[in-house]
Each structure stands twice: as C-alpha cells, then as structure tokens.
Design an enzyme around this catalytic site. Structure first.
Site, PDB file in Angstrom:
ATOM      1  N   HIS A  59      43.533  17.271   4.027  1.00  0.00           N
ATOM      2  CA  HIS A  59      42.017  16.121   3.626  1.00  0.00           C
ATOM      3  C   HIS A  59      41.018  17.927   3.888  1.00  0.00           C
ATOM      4  O   HIS A  59      40.696  17.683   5.301  1.00  0.00           O
ATOM      5  CB  HIS A  59      41.386  15.312   4.364  1.00  0.00           C
TER       6      HIS A  59
ATOM      7  N   HIS B 212      38.284  19.545   1.531  1.00  0.00           N
ATOM      8  CA  HIS B 212      38.347  19.737  -0.209  1.00  0.00           C
ATOM      9  C   HIS B 212      37.751  21.388   0.121  1.00  0.00           C
ATOM     10  O   HIS B 212      36.351  21.953   0.901  1.00  0.00           O
ATOM     11  CB  HIS B 212      36.019  19.435  -0.270  1.00  0.00           C
TER      12      HIS B 212
ATOM     13  N   HIS C 135      38.724   8.218  -0.941  1.00  0.00           N
ATOM     14  CA  HIS C 135      38.004   8.354  -0.103  1.00  0.00           C
ATOM     15  C   HIS C 135      37.730   7.237  -0.054  1.00  0.00           C
ATOM     16  O   HIS C 135      37.152   6.235  -0.980  1.00  0.00           O
ATOM     17  CB  HIS C 135      36.727   9.325  -0.001  1.00  0.00           C
TER      18      HIS C 135
ATOM     19  N   GLU D 289      34.664   5.767   4.859  1.00  0.00           N
ATOM     20  CA  GLU D 289      33.368   6.884   5.700  1.00  0.00           C
ATOM     21  C   GLU D 289      32.572   6.201   6.142  1.00  0.00           C
ATOM     22  O   GLU D 289      31.915   6.510   7.266  1.00  0.00           O
ATOM     23  CB  GLU D 289      33.894   8.037   5.098  1.00  0.00           C
TER      24      GLU D 289
HETATM   25  N1  ADE Z   1      32.769  15.648  -0.694  1.00  0.00           N
HETATM   26  C1  ADE Z   1      33.153  16.642  -0.049  1.00  0.00           C
HETATM   27  N2  ADE Z   1      33.142  16.057   1.089  1.00  0.00           N
HETATM   28  C2  ADE Z   1      33.364  14.553   1.816  1.00  0.00           C
HETATM   29  C3  ADE Z   1      32.906  13.603   1.833  1.00  0.00           C
HETATM   30  N3  ADE Z   1      33.174  13.938   3.891  1.00  0.00           N
HETATM   31  N4  ADE Z   1      33.170  12.579   1.678  1.00  0.00           N
HETATM   32  C4  ADE Z   1      32.841  12.371  -0.058  1.00  0.00           C
HETATM   33  N5  ADE Z   1      32.726  13.487  -0.482  1.00  0.00           N
HETATM   34  C5  ADE Z   1      32.564  14.587  -0.542  1.00  0.00           C
HETATM   35 ZN    ZN Z   2      36.485  14.595   2.662  1.00  0.00          ZN
END
Ligand code: ADE
Ligand code: ZN
Length: 354
Positions: free
Chosen positions: A33, A35, A213, A216
């Site tokens: 995970h 980005h 995702h 969160e």
């Molecule tokens: N894009 C980059 N980081 C993210 C995150 N933590 N949650 C959702 N979208 C994202």
């Molecule tokens: Zn993320």
C-alpha cells in the site's frame, strides 16, 4: 503456505525486546500500500516544478512542508493532488519511482505493489502512456538495481464518476499487461464502493486483481460492500472494521489481507495518538494485517519508520513482527514460487535473531 513450527515460534518469542528494532529493520518486507505520488518528497516536487516550468502555490520546500498539517483525509488529498501537478513526462514518473525504490531498498523492501492515480494526470493532459511507461521502466530498473520485485496497481479516484473510471480503463487497455490490478482511492466518505460496481466487474472479467480502500475513515459497511459488491481480494486500511465484530470474524476466516498504514492513520487523525492504533488488536483477532507507508513523503516515514514507531507506541512483539512479515508476502500478488522464496528469506532473518 507452510505453517511455522512451534519450536521456531518459541525461539522468536525468546528474542529480547532490545533486539526488536534491529529485527524490524532487517526483516525482508513486502509493501502492498504505497501511492507512488505520495512518495514525492518536497525537494523533488520543487526540482520537477523547475524542470517543467510548473508554478506552485508555495514559496519553497519549507513553506510546502509547513502545509503538511492535516486534519483529515480530504485536507491531505488537496495537497497531495497539488504536489502531483509537477509530473508531466514519463521521465518524471520514472524519477519519482526510482527515488521511492532507493528508500524502499534501504528498508529491506523486496516486493512493492505500487498504486498510481492516472486520473490526476490525464485530467491535466498527461498521456496514459507517459504515466505507465515511466513507472514501468522504473519497476524494471528497481529489479536490476535493488533486487526489488515491483508491480503496478491502477487506482480509480472515487470522488469522480464511474463513467470517468470506465474512460480511464479504456485509456489503460493498451497497457493492461503492465498492470497487475486495480484499486479505489481518494475521498472515501460519501463515495461507497458500490458506486464502482460495474467497472470493477469489468476489470475482474479482464483478469485484473482487485483491491479497494475501505474503512479508513468510512464505516465497516464500506468494507463489506468492497468485498461483496466489488469482490476485492484485499482491503486497503480497513481499520474501522473493529466496530463490527461479525466483519472481524469474517476477515479472519476468509483471510482477507488488510493493508494498514500506521503513520498515515496518525497524521490523518484516524488514530491521533499512535499508542491507540488497533494493529495489535487486528493481528490478535487472527486478521491478515500488514504494515505499509501509504504516502511516506507526506506522513513522515517509509516502511521502517512505520514498523518502528507503531511497535514502540503499542508494544507489539517479535511474534507480531513475524506475523506481519508473513502476512505481507502471503497477501501479495506474487506467484506461489515467489511467495515461498520470500518466506524462506523472512525465516532466515528471524532464525538469525532467534
Ligand atoms: N490517496 C493517496 N493516499 C490516500 C489515502 N490514504 N486514502 C485514500 N486515498 C488516497
Ligand atoms: Zn492509501
């Protein structure tokens, strides 16, 4: 996957606590995970802005860093998309990824499954080809230079429409052999997984692996619909699942990996105090939780920082470290032979400490 012998686990339990930081640094890791746009350090943002003639609404590196005082996911995303605006050419994507791989190699990451957000680039007129070819070239170089196995996961932005996601998939069609799967990211609340039911069904037909995702900031119901409607194989974050005991049992029973990101959760105030993080609770419930960095340039740490800080704050043990190491390799999209080789490397490091 073979199960570890009891005497090996007992030896891990006997590793003294003062050896734990060294063990956490040394263990081979899979990052599931990350980005890649979230690995853009302020220095590189300004270097790329200068190279590409892009104006930024910040006076300099320090001014930008001062803006990294997030209150929630959206407050971060606004700055994250602004930072990504300096990426224009394949070389920029390549350079960004190579900077990440150098950090990852230093943290003993041996496998990395990189998220990228094409819509934030194509919306600015950057061709899909530049994005994918830049990143894919870097993945190949990561193997040659650092021995890291790296693959790409294309993420759809959930604050945009499903129609937009379909258009993005269409643009990605010529490059599908360079992408292992698709994910779903960006603003979670108000954008439930089911909004993307049809595009995920299409990606599944195309043979792509699926992640999203969920949980969160959003409720456990989003984790359920990511599993039941999108039919994802992994949940990114998923930490809100603890509010739903039945879901917790299901995640454990079905061995659904959760890609947990401790420093991200702290900085975005999901767990403002890292000592309150529920990683240990997830692991102790038998859930296939993993540790990841999410957007390391924005959240103050790469893989080792995430491991070291969450272990120090919550009192996790060498046994938890071993579990996390195994979970990440088992939950990766590597083939069985590669997984067995990663696990053998993991066991060798733990044996050397035991
Ligand atoms: N894009 C980059 N980081 C993210 C995150 N933590 N949650 C959702 N979208 C994202
Ligand atoms: Zn993320």
């Amino acid at each position: 996957m073979n199960t570890p012998a009891d005497d090996f686990l007992s030896a891990i339990d006997a590793i003294p606590a003062e050896r734990l930081p060294a063990l956490l640094r040394a263990m081979p890791k899979a990052e599931l995970h990350i980005h890649i746009e979230g690995s853009l350090e302020p220095e590189l943002i300004f270097a790329l802005a200068a190279r590409n003639g892009v104006a930024l609404p910040y006076a300099g590196v320090d001014d930008l860093r001062r803006a990294y005082a997030f209150t929630d996911l959206q407050s971060f995303l606004d700055i994250y998309y602004a930072g990504a605006s300096v990426l224009l050419h394949a070389q920029d994507f390549h350079d960004m990824a190579m900077a990440y791989f150098a950090r990852a190699a230093a943290d003993e990451v041996v496998r990395a499954e990189l998220f990228f957000d094409p819509q934030t680039h194509t919306a600015r007129g950057v061709p899909m080809r530049a994005v994918v070819e830049g990143l894919e070239g870097a993945c190949r170089e990561a193997k040659a230079r650092h021995g890291i196995d790296a693959v790409l996961i294309l993420c759809f932005l959930r604050h945009l429409s499903e129609e937009d996601a379909f258009a993005t998939l269409e643009q990605a069609m010529p490059f599908l052999d360079r992408i292992v799967g698709v994910g779903l990211d960006s603003s979670e609340l108000g954008h439930p997984p089911e909004k993307f039911a049809r595009v995920f069904a299409r990606c599944r037909e195309l043979g792509l692996r699926l992640v999203a995702h969920a949980g969160e900031e959003g409720p456990p119901a989003y984790v359920r619909s990511a599993l039941d409607v999108l039919r994802v194989e992994r949940i990114d974050h998923g930490v809100q699942s603890v509010h739903d005991p039945e879901l917790m049992e299901r995640l454990a029973r079905e061995r659904i990996p959760l890609t947990v990101c401790p420093l991200s959760n702290q900085k975005l105030r999901v767990f403002p105090d890292l000592a309150d993080h529920n990683l240990g609770r997830l692991l102790d419930a038998g859930i296939v939780a993993t540790v990841n960095s999410d957007d390391p340039a924005y959240f103050g740490g790469y893989m080792n920082d995430n491991f070291l800080q969450v272990f120090a704050a919550t009192g996790l043990t060498a046994r938890h470290a071993y579990r996390l190491g195994r979970n990440a390799f088992e939950g990766s999209f590597a083939d069985d032979a590669a997984k067995a080789a990663y696990l053998a490397r993991l066991d060798a490091v733990f044996r050397s400490f035991a």
